[in-house]
Write a protein that holds these residues in place. Structure first.
Motif, mmCIF file in Angstrom:
data_model
loop_
_atom_site.group_PDB
_atom_site.id
_atom_site.type_symbol
_atom_site.label_atom_id
_atom_site.label_comp_id
_atom_site.label_asym_id
_atom_site.label_seq_id
_atom_site.Cartn_x
_atom_site.Cartn_y
_atom_site.Cartn_z
ATOM 1 N N TYR A 83 0.840 -1.198 0.000
ATOM 2 C CA TYR A 83 0.000 0.000 0.000
ATOM 3 C C TYR A 83 0.878 1.252 0.000
ATOM 4 O O TYR A 83 0.658 2.179 -0.771
ATOM 5 N N ASN A 84 1.906 1.242 0.857
ATOM 6 C CA ASN A 84 2.776 2.418 0.947
ATOM 7 C C ASN A 84 3.697 2.588 -0.252
ATOM 8 O O ASN A 84 4.188 3.685 -0.493
ATOM 9 N N ARG A 89 -3.760 -0.700 -4.177
ATOM 10 C CA ARG A 89 -4.643 0.453 -4.051
ATOM 11 C C ARG A 89 -5.948 -0.003 -3.413
ATOM 12 O O ARG A 89 -6.516 -1.022 -3.820
ATOM 13 N N ILE A 90 -6.391 0.721 -2.406
ATOM 14 C CA ILE A 90 -7.675 0.373 -1.788
ATOM 15 C C ILE A 90 -8.553 1.612 -1.816
ATOM 16 O O ILE A 90 -8.183 2.656 -1.280
ATOM 17 N N MET A 91 -9.692 1.487 -2.455
ATOM 18 C CA MET A 91 -10.613 2.626 -2.507
ATOM 19 C C MET A 91 -11.715 2.411 -1.485
ATOM 20 O O MET A 91 -12.356 1.364 -1.477
ATOM 21 N N GLY A 92 -11.908 3.411 -0.643
ATOM 22 C CA GLY A 92 -12.942 3.306 0.371
ATOM 23 C C GLY A 92 -12.576 4.154 1.570
ATOM 24 O O GLY A 92 -11.545 4.834 1.569
ATOM 25 N N PRO B 69 -3.188 8.221 -6.288
ATOM 26 C CA PRO B 69 -4.238 8.500 -5.302
ATOM 27 C C PRO B 69 -4.215 7.488 -4.168
ATOM 28 O O PRO B 69 -4.529 6.324 -4.373
ATOM 29 N N SER B 70 -3.790 7.934 -3.005
ATOM 30 C CA SER B 70 -3.673 7.005 -1.875
ATOM 31 C C SER B 70 -3.714 7.775 -0.570
ATOM 32 O O SER B 70 -3.238 8.919 -0.490
ATOM 33 N N ALA B 71 -4.262 7.105 0.464
ATOM 34 C CA ALA B 71 -4.276 7.732 1.784
ATOM 35 C C ALA B 71 -2.861 7.826 2.344
ATOM 36 O O ALA B 71 -2.614 8.539 3.300
ATOM 37 N N ALA B 72 -1.917 7.107 1.737
ATOM 38 C CA ALA B 72 -0.536 7.146 2.223
ATOM 39 C C ALA B 72 0.122 8.504 1.932
ATOM 40 O O ALA B 72 1.138 8.850 2.532
ATOM 41 N N ARG B 75 4.027 9.863 1.944
ATOM 42 C CA ARG B 75 4.827 8.626 2.142
ATOM 43 C C ARG B 75 4.997 7.903 0.803
ATOM 44 O O ARG B 75 6.069 7.398 0.490
ATOM 45 N N LEU B 76 3.915 7.874 0.034
ATOM 46 C CA LEU B 76 3.963 7.207 -1.265
ATOM 47 C C LEU B 76 4.596 8.105 -2.327
ATOM 48 O O LEU B 76 5.450 7.648 -3.094
ATOM 49 N N ALA B 208 -8.422 10.881 -1.130
ATOM 50 C CA ALA B 208 -8.459 10.505 -2.548
ATOM 51 C C ALA B 208 -9.198 9.198 -2.795
ATOM 52 O O ALA B 208 -9.771 8.988 -3.861
ATOM 53 N N GLU B 209 -9.168 8.314 -1.785
ATOM 54 C CA GLU B 209 -9.819 7.013 -1.974
ATOM 55 C C GLU B 209 -11.293 7.033 -1.589
ATOM 56 O O GLU B 209 -11.963 6.029 -1.636
#
Lengths: 110, 455
Positions: A83-84, A89-92, B69-72, B75-76, B208-209
């Motif tokens: 994920y990092n 990819r996780i959408m939600g 697009p990532s909650a990271a 970091r990403l 983004a997610e």
């Protein structure tokens, strides 16, 4: 598919996880990016079921290559690392993502 | 196939989240500091310039967020643009500075305000009450989000505008030398600190997610910076037009002095409520973000495994939250004793400028490293905007650190500590985890080599 089946079977064998998730009804879609593979995990009243194919309006959508998905659902790697680095990819909603990670931790351990 | 989600966020909530994260009690103190660097009632110029510069940073974040697009979040972005070590070092440093800076400065300011209003309780008691409240909310998993976040943020913005307009009406909209800000050094320092007013606008990118159209995040960030620029400019000018700058600068709660001067005790009570709401939402958002970061870091074995412990009842990372609570109490006690809350404000401004600098560099780097990947938001004009962003924020970070050498010393020590941690403790933890891992994988081996086929 085998990894998802293993995940579902191990989930349903774990009474503690089932009790913890009895109020968490969610539809999770799993999509592989490198092969034609689309599955839906449905969590209802603590019971987890697996079906092939897509779902309208999922709560969570998990997207990655088939190798990474298999490693994650067999519990060989934690989802955090792919994920990092952007492989997964996780959408939600963020809380749902943490809950899914936690379920994986409870089923497979560290 | 187009991906859809059951629960999606609207533009209104994206704007409220972005603006809500920046609105804090320390914002008012920073606004007075900005005004002090320039002559007359010209703080509006520095604030609008600061807002315009944050637009540049927001544009860079928009491209990065669309690409990855990532909650990271950073970091990403920084992992892909630079490498794992840089990404980890900057992320840990950023979280550390944000939590120490925000909790330290906010708790000092809000406890002073509440102690003035209700002197029966000492300032530290107020800090403990606030931190216990927010920690409890976090452990219970109560989020200030959605409609509640919208109501608080838009309510705060409307309150600030109304009180400011009343104040300006009181001085017949007469400003002192509104177009002559003075020398370049003062303006640069004012703009550098002005950036602090917008700190946190980019913390909306992890959403983004939770949106279906990635452009909503960029749009929300831009609109929020635009609205905040105008509100801060009006508010700061109204403050300095009504109350002398020296009086405002001498107080850790200038917004209360201002509100009292504008609307008497009603204004003061209103502003106390505004400050309280601003602080609680900031604490809550800060604690949520940093505790989730700690949880994720512990899961990837870059922080001790204990931080990945989740509450069985609420599914929240309670060890991380309680650790932050303890850090908050310690930092607040230090700041309450030393009164160096402005150093924390400047520290956060410098760190934010460094992150914006790196965001500009990351855009340029990722254009080379991932040229073919779709970019829903692409900055026009080649590398001009990211290059300007990088240059501008390097200068602003340097300006803050030169103006207050303590900021430079603290930041340098924190950076060194993070570097040592990332290069020694992290490899050790990863090695330890590898050694503990079961020798055989759960996944059956591929048929040809003895293992499972593809999924």
């Amino acid at each position: 598919m085998d990894s998802l089946k293993a995940f579902t079977d191990n989930y349903n064998k774990n009474d503690r996880v089932k009790i913890m998730n009895r109020d968490w009804d969610r539809v999770i879609m799993i999509k592989a990016t490198d092969v034609e593979s689309l599955h839906t995990l449905t969590l209802k009243k603590g019971q987890l079921s697996l079906k092939e194919g897509h779902s309208e309006d999922p709560d969570l959508t998990v997207i990655s290559d088939s190798e990474t998905l298999a490693d994650i659902f067999y519990g060989d790697i934690t989802p955090t690392e792919p994920y990092n680095d952007g492989t997964l990819r996780i959408m939600g909603a963020e809380d749902d993502i943490i809950r899914l990670d936690f379920i994986s931790l409870l089923i497979w351990g560290e | 196939m187009k991906l859809r989600l059951k629960r999606v966020l609207t533009l209104r909530t994206v704007i409220a989240t972005s603006a809500g994260l920046t609105l804090a009690s320390s914002t008012f103190v920073a606004a007075v500091q900005v005004a002090n660097f320039v002559l007359g009632d010209t703080a509006w110029i520095a604030i609008l310039v600061g807002g315009a510069l944050c637009f540049l940073a927001a544009a860079c974040f928009s491209e990065l967020n669309g690409l990855l697009p990532s909650a990271a979040g950073i970091r990403l972005y920084f992992n892909r643009a630079f490498n794992e070590q840089v990404s980890l070092t900057v992320s840990i440093l950023y979280m550390l500075v944000v939590i120490v800076g925000v909790i330290g400065a906010e708790s000092y300011i809000i406890s002073t305000i509440l102690n003035e209003a209700f002197p029966a309780l000492p300032p530290y008691a107020w800090i403990v009450i606030m931190l216990v409240l927010v920690t409890g909310m976090n452990i219970r998993g109560i989020k200030i989000a959605g409609i509640f976040q919208d109501l608080i943020t838009y309510g705060l913005m409307a309150s600030i505008v109304i009180i400011s307009l009343v104040a300006l009406f009181k001085v017949n909209f007469q400003l002192s030398a509104p177009y002559t800000p003075g020398g370049a050094t003062g303006i640069i320092n004012a703009v550098a600190l002005g950036v602090f007013l917008f700190v946190g606008f980019e913390w909306v990118t992890p959403l983004a997610e939770e949106v279906t159209q990635i452009k909503l995040i960029s749009k929300g960030m831009m609109i929020s910076i635009g609205i905040l620029s105008v509100i801060y400019a009006v508010f700061t000018v109204a403050m300095t037009a009504l109350v002398p700058k020296e009086v405002l600068a001498a107080s850790p709660a200038p917004q209360i002095l201002f509100a009292r001067a504008a609307m008497g005790s009603t204004g003061a009570a209103w502003m106390i409520a505004v400050s309280l709401a601003a602080t609680i939402t900031t604490f809550n958002a800060g604690l949520i973000s940093v505790s989730r970061f700690m949880y994720a870091s512990a899961r990837e074995h870059v922080l001790p495994a204990i931080f990945s412990k989740l509450s069985m009842k609420y599914f929240t990372p309670w060890v991380s939250i309680l650790t932050l609570f303890a850090i908050g109490l310690t930092v607040s006690a230090i700041i309450l004793t030393t009164h160096r809350y402005l150093t924390l404000v400047k520290l956060a401004a410098a760190m934010e400028s460094i992150v914006y600098t790196m965001a500009g560099l990351a855009v340029i780097s990722l254009r080379r490293r991932m040229p073919g990947r779709p970019r829903p938001y692409l900055l026009k004009g080649g590398n001009i905007v990211p290059a300007i962003t990088t240059l501008v924020f390097v200068v602003l970070a340097a300006a803050v650190m030169i103006e207050d050498p303590w900021t430079m010393v603290v930041l340098a020590i924190a950076l060194l500590a993070c570097l040592v941690y990332v290069n020694t403790a992290v490899p050790y933890m990863k090695k330890k985890h590898q050694a503990r891992k079961p020798q055989s994988r759960r996944r059956p081996v591929r048929a040809a080599e003895g293992v499972e086929g593809r999924k």
